[in-house]
Design a protein around this motif. Structure first.
Motif, short mmCIF file in Angstrom:
data_model
loop_
_atom_site.label_atom_id
_atom_site.label_comp_id
_atom_site.label_asym_id
_atom_site.label_seq_id
_atom_site.Cartn_x
_atom_site.Cartn_y
_atom_site.Cartn_z
N THR A 293 0.81 -1.22 0.00
CA THR A 293 0.00 0.00 0.00
C THR A 293 0.85 1.27 0.00
O THR A 293 0.38 2.32 0.44
N ALA A 294 2.09 1.18 -0.45
CA ALA A 294 2.96 2.36 -0.46
C ALA A 294 2.28 3.52 -1.18
O ALA A 294 1.67 3.36 -2.24
N GLU A 295 2.38 4.69 -0.60
CA GLU A 295 1.77 5.89 -1.18
C GLU A 295 2.76 6.63 -2.06
O GLU A 295 3.98 6.51 -1.89
N ASN A 296 2.23 7.38 -2.98
CA ASN A 296 3.07 8.27 -3.77
C ASN A 296 3.79 9.23 -2.81
O ASN A 296 3.14 9.93 -2.04
N PRO A 297 5.12 9.25 -2.80
CA PRO A 297 5.83 10.07 -1.83
C PRO A 297 5.87 11.56 -2.16
O PRO A 297 6.40 12.35 -1.37
N ILE A 298 5.33 11.93 -3.30
CA ILE A 298 5.28 13.36 -3.66
C ILE A 298 3.88 13.87 -3.35
O ILE A 298 2.89 13.43 -3.94
N ALA A 299 3.80 14.79 -2.41
CA ALA A 299 2.50 15.30 -1.98
C ALA A 299 1.90 16.24 -3.03
O ALA A 299 2.56 16.65 -3.99
N LYS A 300 0.64 16.56 -2.83
CA LYS A 300 0.00 17.61 -3.62
C LYS A 300 -0.65 18.59 -2.64
O LYS A 300 -0.91 18.25 -1.48
N PHE A 301 -0.88 19.81 -3.08
CA PHE A 301 -1.57 20.79 -2.26
C PHE A 301 -3.04 20.83 -2.64
O PHE A 301 -3.38 20.89 -3.82
N THR A 302 -3.91 20.76 -1.63
CA THR A 302 -5.34 20.84 -1.89
C THR A 302 -5.90 22.11 -1.25
O THR A 302 -5.65 22.37 -0.06
N PRO A 303 -6.66 22.90 -1.99
CA PRO A 303 -7.21 24.15 -1.45
C PRO A 303 -8.21 23.89 -0.34
O PRO A 303 -8.89 22.87 -0.32
N ARG A 304 -8.33 24.85 0.57
CA ARG A 304 -9.32 24.77 1.64
C ARG A 304 -10.31 25.94 1.53
O ARG A 304 -11.49 25.73 1.35
N GLU A 305 -9.82 27.14 1.63
CA GLU A 305 -10.72 28.31 1.55
C GLU A 305 -9.96 29.50 1.00
O GLU A 305 -8.94 29.91 1.56
N ALA A 306 -10.46 30.04 -0.10
CA ALA A 306 -9.83 31.22 -0.70
C ALA A 306 -10.89 32.26 -1.03
O ALA A 306 -10.86 32.89 -2.08
N GLU A 307 -11.84 32.43 -0.13
CA GLU A 307 -12.91 33.40 -0.37
C GLU A 307 -12.38 34.83 -0.35
O GLU A 307 -11.32 35.11 0.22
N ALA A 308 -13.15 35.72 -0.95
CA ALA A 308 -12.78 37.13 -0.96
C ALA A 308 -12.81 37.70 0.45
O ALA A 308 -13.49 37.18 1.34
N GLU A 309 -12.08 38.78 0.64
CA GLU A 309 -12.06 39.46 1.93
C GLU A 309 -13.44 40.04 2.23
O GLU A 309 -14.21 40.33 1.32
N PRO A 310 -13.76 40.25 3.50
CA PRO A 310 -15.06 40.83 3.84
C PRO A 310 -15.13 42.30 3.43
O PRO A 310 -14.12 43.00 3.42
N ALA A 311 -16.33 42.74 3.08
CA ALA A 311 -16.53 44.16 2.79
C ALA A 311 -16.41 44.94 4.10
O ALA A 311 -16.92 44.53 5.14
N LEU A 312 -15.69 46.07 4.04
CA LEU A 312 -15.43 46.86 5.24
C LEU A 312 -15.99 48.27 5.11
O LEU A 312 -16.12 48.80 4.00
N LEU A 313 -16.33 48.83 6.25
CA LEU A 313 -16.82 50.21 6.32
C LEU A 313 -15.86 51.05 7.16
O LEU A 313 -15.32 50.57 8.16
N LEU A 314 -15.67 52.28 6.75
CA LEU A 314 -14.93 53.25 7.54
C LEU A 314 -15.89 54.41 7.80
O LEU A 314 -16.25 55.14 6.90
N ASP A 315 -16.33 54.53 9.06
CA ASP A 315 -17.36 55.52 9.41
C ASP A 315 -18.56 55.40 8.47
O ASP A 315 -19.04 56.39 7.90
#
Length: 463
Positions: A293-315
């Motif tokens: 059951t040897a696994e591929n020793p080269i990992a991959k990156f999997t995304p988790r969360e890349a949502e846009a930043e929250p809308a902000l108010l200044l005064d």
């Protein structure tokens, strides 16, 4: 004795705990908004972790303390992390162990762009404490690393958030030529021309460069219309938001090694060569069968969360969206996915040799048992040990899944010109599923001719 030692090493590697399990409690606290709980769980890990994980735990702890707003402790942590990264990069003490077992047993070194981010956080903490002189010193070291990467590594690994911070700090210190160089670098490495032109106009206005003002006037950003402007531009200051958003992609397994045709073909050839050198008497088919059951020793990156930043108010006035400078997910995924074939070519011989050495050890200990008892007990004992050792062989062939779990997916920034005064910064709409650190309810003070830096961290609640 050597055979028994190798088998013991194989089994110890198979039983090693995963990094994801070790960091889980910290991660759950952090991403539920309990930064104090995250501090409580990460601190002993960073203090007591084994040498191979210590750098990564320090990197995690540095982000947690930065997010908490304890910038001085974060500085102390990232300064030590930076030292460790340099020590590990120049050390070869783990090379033999890693060769015999698995790269998971070597000290975590991190990628070039991750080591740049260590220095970026160090500089960001110094900015938040108002220590611009030391910030500039840190950024000079960071610039030297980026310059090396410019000639030795892919352009997409440049951390533009660091270059932008350098430009802003240089402006404040009146090192205007340094700022111009960084804006030029930003455009060279992919920043939008119109956005850079707007930044160049702000620099020209600050430095009194009439020619650059005229050249970039079409992209001038007007002061935010919040309150009546103080007569004369000297009454204006700047708000600089440095925003970290989302959850960075983390490493994951690519699955069974032999299911990847590209890797399997290259590995069979490499095993043939390794058998000639290290394992005469073994067969390629037998060695591969032991892998199970040897696994591929080269990992991959999997995304988790890349949502846009929250809308902000200044005064109560909406702020423009921050400009995206660095997409960590994109850098990490391109680094591991687009270079997959080159990783195979660089690692397949080492992997094959590890497997063959382990197979030799398993075969030798099985033969020893058979010699001690020629009956069915000896045969079964040898078979059991061989199978067990084969399982240990498979366990050593796994990807190194250690990665920076508390890191944001994106680094963005927003600079707005404002009349001097006191302002309230807040989220435009309440969302119980979004957490934003850095909005502590205190007023933001804008001073004439000065930049006010605010660091924010935003992500969706939960893992």
């Amino acid at each position: 004795m050597r055979v028994s030692f190798l088998i013991a090493l194989l089994f110890s590697a198979a039983c090693a705990g995963s990094y994801a399990k070790k960091i889980k409690a910290t991660e759950e606290s952090f991403y539920s908004g309990d930064v104090d709980g995250a501090v409580a769980s990460i601190t002993p890990l960073a203090q007591d972790s084994s040498s191979r994980d210590r750098l990564l735990f320090y990197m995690e702890a540095g982000v947690v303390y930065h997010t908490k707003g304890d910038y001085q402790t974060s500085i102390d942590i990232f300064r030590r992390a930076d030292e460790m990264a340099e020590e590990i990069k120049t050390s070869i003490t783990d090379s033999t162990k890693a060769f015999l077992l698995s790269d998971r047993e070597a000290a975590f070194q991190g990628e070039n762009f991750e080591r740049i981010l260590i220095k970026y956080y160090l500089a960001l903490n110094q900015v938040m404490l108002g220590d611009l002189e030391n910030t500039k010193r840190t950024l000079r070291k960071l610039e030297a690393d980026l310059k090396d990467m410019k000639y030795e590594d892919s352009a997409y690994k440049q951390i533009l958030a660091a270059r932008y911070l350098d430009a802003l700090v240089s402006e404040e210190l009146r090192a205007y030529n340094d700022a111009r160089v960084q804006y030029k670098n930003l455009e060279i490495f992919g920043a939008d021309h119109a956005w850079v032109a707007g930044e160049r106009y702000a620099l020209a206005e600050r430095s009194g460069d009439a020619g650059d003002k005229a050249k970039n006037a079409a992209h001038r950003q007007r002061p935010l219309d919040i309150k009546p402007a103080v007569a004369g531009e000297k009454g204006n200051g700047e708000l600089v938001l440095l925003v970290q958003s989302g959850k960075a992609a983390v490493k994951a397994s690519r699955g069974n090694l032999m299911n990847d045709r590209e890797f399997a073909v290259a590995l069979r050839i490499a095993i043939d060569v390794a058998i000639i050198t290290h394992g005469k008497g073994l067969s390629t088919a037998g060695v591969i069968a032991m892998m199970g059951t040897a696994e591929n020793p080269i990992a991959k990156f999997t995304p988790r969360e890349a949502e846009a930043e929250p809308a902000l108010l200044l005064d109560e006035t909406p702020l423009p969206a921050p400009y995206h400078l660095t997409n960590f997910d994109l850098i990490a995924e391109k680094n591991f996915n687009e270079n997959y074939s080159s990783y195979i070519n660089k690692n397949v011989a080492s992997i094959a040799t590890k497997i063959v050495i382990a197979a030799v050890a398993a075969d030798a200990i099985a033969q020893q048992l058979r010699k001690k008892d020629n009956g069915i007990v000896g045969a079964l004992g040898g078979l059991a040990v061989g199978l067990g050792a084969g399982g240990a062989v498979a366990a050593t062939v796994k990807p190194d899944l250690r990665s920076w779990h508390m890191l944001p997916a994106r680094f963005s920034a927003l600079r707005v010109t404002l009349p001097a005064g006191s302002y309230q910064l807040k989220i435009a709409a309440d969302d119980p599923n979004r957490i934003v650190f850095g909005l502590d309810g205190q007023a933001v003070e804008i001073k004439p001719g000065k930049k006010t830096f605010v660091s924010l961290r935003s992500f969706r609640r939960g893992l």
